[in-house]
Design a protein around this motif. Structure first.
Motif, PDB file in Angstrom:
ATOM      1  N   ASP A  12      38.449  35.253 -44.214  1.00  0.00           N
ATOM      2  CA  ASP A  12      37.131  34.647 -44.035  1.00  0.00           C
ATOM      3  C   ASP A  12      37.247  33.176 -44.429  1.00  0.00           C
ATOM      4  OD1 ASP A  12      36.026  37.125 -43.393  1.00  0.00           O
ATOM      5  OD2 ASP A  12      35.482  37.546 -45.472  1.00  0.00           O
ATOM      6  N   VAL A  14      34.766  29.797 -44.644  1.00  0.00           N
ATOM      7  CA  VAL A  14      33.455  29.180 -44.529  1.00  0.00           C
ATOM      8  C   VAL A  14      33.645  27.666 -44.497  1.00  0.00           C
ATOM      9  CG1 VAL A  14      31.168  28.906 -45.545  1.00  0.00           C
ATOM     10  CG2 VAL A  14      32.388  31.078 -45.793  1.00  0.00           C
ATOM     11  N   ARG A  45      37.367  35.621 -39.566  1.00  0.00           N
ATOM     12  CA  ARG A  45      36.005  35.128 -39.364  1.00  0.00           C
ATOM     13  C   ARG A  45      35.925  33.677 -39.836  1.00  0.00           C
ATOM     14  NH1 ARG A  45      31.421  38.588 -42.012  1.00  0.00           N
ATOM     15  NH2 ARG A  45      32.761  38.379 -43.845  1.00  0.00           N
ATOM     16  N   ILE A  47      33.058  30.966 -40.446  1.00  0.00           N
ATOM     17  CA  ILE A  47      31.602  30.869 -40.558  1.00  0.00           C
ATOM     18  C   ILE A  47      31.226  29.412 -40.813  1.00  0.00           C
ATOM     19  CG2 ILE A  47      29.564  31.624 -41.835  1.00  0.00           C
ATOM     20  CD1 ILE A  47      31.205  34.153 -42.572  1.00  0.00           C
ATOM     21  N   LEU A 104      23.867  33.357 -46.430  1.00  0.00           N
ATOM     22  CA  LEU A 104      25.325  33.244 -46.351  1.00  0.00           C
ATOM     23  C   LEU A 104      25.987  34.440 -47.019  1.00  0.00           C
ATOM     24  CD1 LEU A 104      27.872  31.665 -45.629  1.00  0.00           C
ATOM     25  CD2 LEU A 104      27.618  30.391 -47.774  1.00  0.00           C
ATOM     26  N   THR A 107      25.827  37.394 -44.754  1.00  0.00           N
ATOM     27  CA  THR A 107      26.764  37.285 -43.635  1.00  0.00           C
ATOM     28  C   THR A 107      28.190  37.588 -44.078  1.00  0.00           C
ATOM     29  OG1 THR A 107      25.369  35.634 -42.548  1.00  0.00           O
ATOM     30  CG2 THR A 107      27.681  35.725 -41.863  1.00  0.00           C
ATOM     31  N   LEU A 108      28.572  37.080 -45.249  1.00  0.00           N
ATOM     32  CA  LEU A 108      29.934  37.279 -45.730  1.00  0.00           C
ATOM     33  C   LEU A 108      30.190  38.694 -46.219  1.00  0.00           C
ATOM     34  CD1 LEU A 108      30.691  34.008 -47.750  1.00  0.00           C
ATOM     35  CD2 LEU A 108      32.058  34.929 -45.880  1.00  0.00           C
ATOM     36  N   PRO A 111      33.151  40.227 -51.578  1.00  0.00           N
ATOM     37  CA  PRO A 111      34.558  39.808 -51.486  1.00  0.00           C
ATOM     38  C   PRO A 111      35.491  41.015 -51.473  1.00  0.00           C
ATOM     39  CG  PRO A 111      33.407  38.538 -53.165  1.00  0.00           C
ATOM     40  CD  PRO A 111      32.486  39.655 -52.766  1.00  0.00           C
ATOM     41  N   ARG A 117      39.716  34.671 -48.779  1.00  0.00           N
ATOM     42  CA  ARG A 117      38.438  34.018 -48.497  1.00  0.00           C
ATOM     43  C   ARG A 117      38.508  32.584 -48.991  1.00  0.00           C
ATOM     44  NH1 ARG A 117      32.779  36.889 -49.920  1.00  0.00           N
ATOM     45  NH2 ARG A 117      33.457  38.095 -48.091  1.00  0.00           N
ATOM     46  N   LEU A 140      30.245  34.715 -54.282  1.00  0.00           N
ATOM     47  CA  LEU A 140      30.832  34.739 -52.943  1.00  0.00           C
ATOM     48  C   LEU A 140      32.349  34.692 -52.948  1.00  0.00           C
ATOM     49  CD1 LEU A 140      28.451  32.256 -51.071  1.00  0.00           C
ATOM     50  CD2 LEU A 140      28.249  34.733 -51.340  1.00  0.00           C
TER      51      LEU A 140
END
Length: 489
Positions: A12, A14, A45, A47, A104, A107-108, A111, A117, A140
């Motif tokens: 992931d 961001v 992903r 984001i 956010l 969406t995530l 963990p 991430r 997060l």
């Protein structure tokens, strides 16, 4: 030659500031190339997070336009483009609003320790601390999340310390990635390979054999739309404190015990700590480009006729240790120069005795030039016999390894620096990223130079656009009986 691609695990990422210029020009194209080449999995992903009000589909349209603009048509595969856009999502986010952070987090999801991430802060430095705090407060990042920050890493030593402390309150140093895209260039990494993977150069890489080192980063463009920002920064803070000092460190450092992140960064830190203080009046030249035919002056570009900010810096530095005692390192960077060029040139000493005193032609110094841009590669200047029956006549010649030609046959594309650096973040490899104490050591050396300029209050010397910089920079070398290498494309 076929490049070996090592896939990374699904991740992931961001990207804060995902609608900005850096994301469009560099980050999104870099990620596309990594997916196209098989390194980034389709389960990853990406984001986007920014204040712009749009949905995921709107962000995908923005990303598609960025790919169309900044990826070469030959590299833009329709199937890869479709698969890459499918990895994208978007969350409108104002860092001051709790509801946006909850969106956010939703969406995530929680963990996953098995899934890397990372949080890429492509935003103004004043937001670094608050975003890091919010990421931590919302849970997060988990125990293994990473945060990536772009330069500038502070404005001076006190602000760099404050920034490091702000990040350290929420992320361990081992999870902070301070990105300098120069360190991701293939040629910069090849500098380490050239020195430490070959027996040829390292025995000569010292004061006994090296006469001097030149590091040049020249640009043809002016400050453009960055005028208001750049006028508060200048070439010393914008380029010397980070890019050029990092290149100096990689050139001058001792061999690390292993190619591990902290081993490499420990050796770079030693170089920064060994830099001798410089006399700002004698060893440093500041310049500012004037006006030319069809070209506005720096003062016009920034809208301040009285500006004292430099667009050019040349300086002489010394690394005070056994390896480099007495060897000057000449650093030079500027805007509106003759050509776009970035280069490290190691000039070796002349032979201790010449047997060719009566020979015709001319001998040239041995210079190992590592070119970062525009054409990445390495050349070695040699002296050879001029072919033909005219007796012993000497002439300079170059051994040339331009990577695009030597390694690019068969269609190999040279990856952009951001491609490697983003994948290194996902892999958890900090080798090519600056550590906090490196940043502070660089500022500790640079700050007295800037303070001396401010105390004297002198305006930088004007130079013509399209030139090699102010005359004083030429004199800096001439006083030592040396010459700058030509700035050429």
């Amino acid at each position: 030659m076929v490049a070996r691609v090592v896939p990374v695990a699904p991740f992931d990422l961001v990207v804060f500031g995902a609608t900005g210029d850096l994301a469009r020009r560099k980050l999104l194209p870099a990620l596309y190339h990594r997916l196209h080449d098989g390194q980034m999995p389709i389960e990853a992903r990406v984001i986007g997070a920014a204040r712009a009000q749009m949905d995921a589909e709107g962000f995908r349209r923005l990303a598609a336009e960025a790919l169309d603009e900044f990826v070469a048509p030959a590299d833009l595969d329709p199937d890869s483009r479709r698969r890459f856009l499918a990895t994208l999502d978007y969350v409108p986010l104002d860092v001051t609003k709790d509801d946006d952070w909850q969106a956010l987090a939703d969406t995530l999801g929680a963990p996953d320790p098995e899934r890397p991430r990372a949080f890429y802060l492509s935003v103004a430095p004043r937001f670094f601390g608050v975003i890091a705090e919010r990421i931590a407060a919302a849970g997060l990042a988990g125990a293994h999340g990473r945060i990536v920050v772009e330069k500038p890493f502070g404005h001076d030593l006190p602000s760099a310390r404050a920034l490091n402390q702000s990040l350290a309150r929420h992320f361990d140093e081992g999870r902070i990635y301070r990105i300098d895209h120069y360190l991701g260039k293939e040629t910069v990494q090849n500098l380490m390979a050239l020195r430490f993977a070959n027996a040829l150069f390292e025995p000569l890489w010292n004061a006994h054999h090296v006469d001097h080192v030149q590091i040049t980063v020249a640009e043809t463009v002016g400050v453009g739309g960055r005028g208001p920002y750049y006028d508060g920064v200048g070439a010393m803070r914008d380029m010397v404190q980070n890019h050029l000092l990092q290149l100096l460190c990689l050139t001058a450092m001792e061999p690390p015990a292993r190619l591990r992140p902290d081993d490499v960064r420990d050796e770079k830190l030693k170089v920064l700590r060994a830099l001798a203080p410089v006399d700002a009046a004698r060893d440093v030249v500041r310049g500012q480009y004037g006006a030319g035919p069809g070209v506005a002056s720096y003062a016009d570009d920034v809208g301040d006729a009285d500006t004292r900010t430099e667009s050019f810096v040349a300086l002489r530095a010394h690394v005070e240790n056994w390896r480099w005692s007495g060897v000057p390192f000449y650093l030079r960077t500027g805007k509106r120069l003759r050509a776009r060029m970035s280069e490290i040139a190691v000039a070796f000493k002349d032979p201790p005795h010449s047997i060719f005193a009566g020979a015709g032609g001319r001998a040239g110094a041995n210079v190992l030039a590592i070119r970062l841009q525009p054409d990445e590669g390495i050349t070695l200047s040699m002296t050879v016999k001029d072919p033909g029956p005219g007796g012993m006549r000497l002439t300079p010649a170059e051994l040339d390894m331009t990577f695009a030609e030597q390694l690019g046959g068969g269609g190999l594309r040279m990856p952009d620096a951001y491609e490697r650096l983003v994948m290194d973040v996902i892999r958890g490899d900090q080798t090519l990223f600056m550590r906090g104490d490196e940043v502070e050591a660089a500022w500790r050396w640079v700050d007295p130079i800037i303070a001396a300029w401010e105390e004297r209050g002198e305006r930088p010397a004007l130079y013509d656009p399209g030139s090699s910089g102010p005359e004083d920079a030429l004199m800096l070398m001439h006083r030592d009986g040396r010459r700058w290498r030509e700035i050429s494309a």
